[in-house]
Design a protein around this motif. Structure first.
Motif, PDB file in Angstrom:
ATOM      1  N   ASN A   9     -25.461  29.211 -21.180  1.00  0.00           N
ATOM      2  CA  ASN A   9     -26.025  30.546 -21.112  1.00  0.00           C
ATOM      3  C   ASN A   9     -25.734  31.476 -22.193  1.00  0.00           C
ATOM      4  O   ASN A   9     -26.256  32.413 -22.827  1.00  0.00           O
ATOM      5  CB  ASN A   9     -25.967  30.997 -19.834  1.00  0.00           C
ATOM      6  N   PRO A  10     -24.046  31.711 -22.466  1.00  0.00           N
ATOM      7  CA  PRO A  10     -23.873  32.738 -23.406  1.00  0.00           C
ATOM      8  C   PRO A  10     -24.440  32.527 -24.687  1.00  0.00           C
ATOM      9  O   PRO A  10     -24.574  33.434 -25.571  1.00  0.00           O
ATOM     10  CB  PRO A  10     -22.293  32.653 -23.351  1.00  0.00           C
ATOM     11  N   ARG A  11     -24.302  31.054 -25.247  1.00  0.00           N
ATOM     12  CA  ARG A  11     -24.628  30.782 -26.493  1.00  0.00           C
ATOM     13  C   ARG A  11     -26.160  30.807 -26.775  1.00  0.00           C
ATOM     14  O   ARG A  11     -26.819  31.346 -27.798  1.00  0.00           O
ATOM     15  CB  ARG A  11     -24.092  29.443 -26.975  1.00  0.00           C
ATOM     16  N   ALA A  12     -26.994  30.187 -25.785  1.00  0.00           N
ATOM     17  CA  ALA A  12     -28.429  30.344 -25.816  1.00  0.00           C
ATOM     18  C   ALA A  12     -28.952  31.448 -25.643  1.00  0.00           C
ATOM     19  O   ALA A  12     -30.100  31.867 -26.226  1.00  0.00           O
ATOM     20  CB  ALA A  12     -29.024  29.081 -24.931  1.00  0.00           C
ATOM     21  N   PHE A  13     -28.674  32.207 -24.593  1.00  0.00           N
ATOM     22  CA  PHE A  13     -29.405  33.480 -24.124  1.00  0.00           C
ATOM     23  C   PHE A  13     -28.854  34.639 -24.343  1.00  0.00           C
ATOM     24  O   PHE A  13     -29.203  35.842 -24.304  1.00  0.00           O
ATOM     25  CB  PHE A  13     -29.790  33.219 -22.457  1.00  0.00           C
ATOM     26  N   GLY A  14     -27.407  34.634 -24.377  1.00  0.00           N
ATOM     27  CA  GLY A  14     -26.693  35.788 -24.492  1.00  0.00           C
ATOM     28  C   GLY A  14     -26.268  36.394 -23.082  1.00  0.00           C
ATOM     29  O   GLY A  14     -25.879  37.562 -23.126  1.00  0.00           O
ATOM     30  N   TRP A  15     -26.392  35.475 -22.228  1.00  0.00           N
ATOM     31  CA  TRP A  15     -26.125  35.881 -20.663  1.00  0.00           C
ATOM     32  C   TRP A  15     -24.722  35.798 -20.601  1.00  0.00           C
ATOM     33  O   TRP A  15     -23.973  35.063 -21.039  1.00  0.00           O
ATOM     34  CB  TRP A  15     -26.627  35.018 -19.752  1.00  0.00           C
ATOM     35  N   SER A  16     -24.012  36.852 -20.070  1.00  0.00           N
ATOM     36  CA  SER A  16     -22.609  36.705 -19.409  1.00  0.00           C
ATOM     37  C   SER A  16     -22.625  36.520 -17.790  1.00  0.00           C
ATOM     38  O   SER A  16     -22.249  37.773 -17.082  1.00  0.00           O
ATOM     39  CB  SER A  16     -21.855  38.096 -19.894  1.00  0.00           C
ATOM     40  N   LEU A  17     -22.805  35.637 -17.445  1.00  0.00           N
ATOM     41  CA  LEU A  17     -22.725  35.320 -15.936  1.00  0.00           C
ATOM     42  C   LEU A  17     -21.382  34.873 -15.576  1.00  0.00           C
ATOM     43  O   LEU A  17     -20.646  34.033 -16.423  1.00  0.00           O
ATOM     44  CB  LEU A  17     -23.492  34.259 -15.476  1.00  0.00           C
ATOM     45  N   HIS A  18     -20.634  35.110 -14.376  1.00  0.00           N
ATOM     46  CA  HIS A  18     -19.500  34.706 -13.937  1.00  0.00           C
ATOM     47  C   HIS A  18     -19.730  33.514 -13.120  1.00  0.00           C
ATOM     48  O   HIS A  18     -20.563  33.513 -12.082  1.00  0.00           O
ATOM     49  CB  HIS A  18     -18.470  35.732 -13.244  1.00  0.00           C
ATOM     50  N   PHE A  19     -18.987  32.383 -13.386  1.00  0.00           N
ATOM     51  CA  PHE A  19     -18.900  31.157 -12.395  1.00  0.00           C
ATOM     52  C   PHE A  19     -18.302  31.452 -11.145  1.00  0.00           C
ATOM     53  O   PHE A  19     -17.153  31.920 -11.254  1.00  0.00           O
ATOM     54  CB  PHE A  19     -18.636  30.029 -13.253  1.00  0.00           C
ATOM     55  N   SER A  20     -18.923  30.866  -9.967  1.00  0.00           N
ATOM     56  CA  SER A  20     -18.325  31.322  -8.845  1.00  0.00           C
ATOM     57  C   SER A  20     -18.644  29.934  -7.873  1.00  0.00           C
ATOM     58  O   SER A  20     -19.676  29.601  -7.956  1.00  0.00           O
ATOM     59  CB  SER A  20     -18.488  32.549  -7.954  1.00  0.00           C
ATOM     60  N   PHE A  21     -17.688  29.552  -7.034  1.00  0.00           N
ATOM     61  CA  PHE A  21     -17.843  28.544  -6.264  1.00  0.00           C
ATOM     62  C   PHE A  21     -18.080  28.957  -4.938  1.00  0.00           C
ATOM     63  O   PHE A  21     -17.457  29.663  -4.371  1.00  0.00           O
ATOM     64  CB  PHE A  21     -16.832  27.344  -6.196  1.00  0.00           C
ATOM     65  N   SER A  22     -19.149  28.449  -4.331  1.00  0.00           N
ATOM     66  CA  SER A  22     -19.618  28.887  -2.762  1.00  0.00           C
ATOM     67  C   SER A  22     -19.121  27.333  -1.747  1.00  0.00           C
ATOM     68  O   SER A  22     -19.466  26.340  -2.193  1.00  0.00           O
ATOM     69  CB  SER A  22     -21.046  29.055  -2.833  1.00  0.00           C
ATOM     70  N   ALA A  23     -18.946  27.785  -0.775  1.00  0.00           N
ATOM     71  CA  ALA A  23     -18.556  26.732   0.344  1.00  0.00           C
ATOM     72  C   ALA A  23     -19.906  26.405   0.874  1.00  0.00           C
ATOM     73  O   ALA A  23     -19.704  25.075   1.576  1.00  0.00           O
ATOM     74  CB  ALA A  23     -17.501  27.043   1.309  1.00  0.00           C
ATOM     75  N   VAL A  24     -20.704  27.025   0.985  1.00  0.00           N
ATOM     76  CA  VAL A  24     -22.075  26.664   1.410  1.00  0.00           C
ATOM     77  C   VAL A  24     -22.720  25.496   1.023  1.00  0.00           C
ATOM     78  O   VAL A  24     -22.978  24.463   1.869  1.00  0.00           O
ATOM     79  CB  VAL A  24     -23.388  27.661   1.191  1.00  0.00           C
ATOM     80  N   PRO A  25     -22.743  24.819  -0.249  1.00  0.00           N
ATOM     81  CA  PRO A  25     -23.112  23.657  -0.636  1.00  0.00           C
ATOM     82  C   PRO A  25     -22.400  22.402   0.159  1.00  0.00           C
ATOM     83  O   PRO A  25     -22.839  21.545   0.472  1.00  0.00           O
ATOM     84  CB  PRO A  25     -23.459  23.613  -2.050  1.00  0.00           C
ATOM     85  N   LEU A  26     -20.844  22.828   0.097  1.00  0.00           N
ATOM     86  CA  LEU A  26     -19.987  21.746   0.689  1.00  0.00           C
ATOM     87  C   LEU A  26     -20.416  21.672   2.180  1.00  0.00           C
ATOM     88  O   LEU A  26     -20.634  20.451   2.536  1.00  0.00           O
ATOM     89  CB  LEU A  26     -18.584  22.462   0.337  1.00  0.00           C
ATOM     90  N   ILE A  27     -20.457  22.627   2.843  1.00  0.00           N
ATOM     91  CA  ILE A  27     -20.915  22.699   4.340  1.00  0.00           C
ATOM     92  C   ILE A  27     -22.312  21.904   4.519  1.00  0.00           C
ATOM     93  O   ILE A  27     -22.414  21.162   5.498  1.00  0.00           O
ATOM     94  CB  ILE A  27     -21.304  23.976   4.826  1.00  0.00           C
ATOM     95  N   ILE A  28     -23.353  22.069   3.703  1.00  0.00           N
ATOM     96  CA  ILE A  28     -24.598  21.480   3.430  1.00  0.00           C
ATOM     97  C   ILE A  28     -24.227  19.976   3.452  1.00  0.00           C
ATOM     98  O   ILE A  28     -24.825  19.083   4.215  1.00  0.00           O
ATOM     99  CB  ILE A  28     -25.564  22.099   2.812  1.00  0.00           C
ATOM    100  N   ALA A  29     -23.335  19.626   2.374  1.00  0.00           N
ATOM    101  CA  ALA A  29     -23.384  18.228   2.145  1.00  0.00           C
ATOM    102  C   ALA A  29     -22.510  17.573   3.390  1.00  0.00           C
ATOM    103  O   ALA A  29     -22.890  16.521   3.637  1.00  0.00           O
ATOM    104  CB  ALA A  29     -22.323  18.047   0.906  1.00  0.00           C
ATOM    105  N   VAL A  30     -21.653  18.208   4.016  1.00  0.00           N
ATOM    106  CA  VAL A  30     -20.982  17.562   5.003  1.00  0.00           C
ATOM    107  C   VAL A  30     -21.873  17.441   6.255  1.00  0.00           C
ATOM    108  O   VAL A  30     -21.846  16.178   6.787  1.00  0.00           O
ATOM    109  CB  VAL A  30     -19.792  18.627   5.487  1.00  0.00           C
ATOM    110  N   GLY A  31     -22.543  18.338   6.521  1.00  0.00           N
ATOM    111  CA  GLY A  31     -23.823  18.269   7.447  1.00  0.00           C
ATOM    112  C   GLY A  31     -24.761  17.283   6.960  1.00  0.00           C
ATOM    113  O   GLY A  31     -25.018  16.538   8.259  1.00  0.00           O
TER     114      GLY A  31
END
Length: 177
Positions: free
Chosen positions: A126-148
């Motif tokens: 994203n920074p190189r292709a679009f010039g976006w400066s997004l911050h990566f963050s990890f959410s536990a929700v996908p982990l909970i969904i996967a365990v479920g």
């Protein structure tokens, strides 16, 4: 874009531009464009969510069918376990635990791959292709969904295999094998 002076009336400028453009274009102000863009984003993410549930359903069906096929191939082993003294509950319990582990491995690999892909997209692409400066963050929700999801697959497989296991165990003679 047309920048309007504070003294100008936006509706008057809009009317004049509409007459000038005619049928060749559509004249919209910034608020209308913003609402249209947000509506488009909302629709896009709703489709993404729908696709996610479709993928979960297909994965659940595939894992269940693979588990039932695995049971079919293990008929002789199941009959042997019953003949040497395992109860039907022990056989089903062992099978559900085994299926849970087998189902957990690809989900965990998918989670690690997804986190890696997300990190790569937000920090490299994203920074190189679009010039976006997004911050990566990890959410536990996908982990909970996967365990479920893993627990759900184990329960579905256990329930779906109960009839097959019951029939296989009731025919627990080794003579036909």
């Amino acid at each position: 874009t047309i920048d309007v002076e504070p003294t100008e009336s936006v509706p008057n400028v809009r009317e004049r531009v509409s007459k000038l453009v005619g049928v060749l274009g559509i004249v919209r102000d910034n608020r209308e464009l913003r609402e249209l863009v947000l509506t488009l984003f909302d629709r896009t993410f709703r489709i993404t969510l729908s696709i996610r549930w479709i993928v979960f359903g297909i994965a659940l069906l595939g894992l269940t069918l693979a588990a039932l096929q695995h049971l079919w191939e293990r008929r002789r082993e199941i009959k042997t376990m019953h003949v040497i003294g395992f109860s039907p509950q022990e056989i089903v319990g062992a099978y559900v635990v085994e299926r849970t582990v087998v189902c957990a491995l690809p989900v965990l690999v998918g989670l690690v791959g997804g986190v890696g892909l997300g990190w790569g997209l937000t920090n490299l692409v994203n920074p190189r292709a679009f010039g976006w400066s997004l911050h990566f963050s990890f959410s536990a929700v996908p982990l909970i969904i996967a365990v479920g999801f893993i627990a759900g697959v184990a329960v579905v497989v256990g329930c779906a295999s109960m009839g097959f296991l019951g029939r296989t165990i009731s025919e627990a003679t080794l003579s036909d094998e």
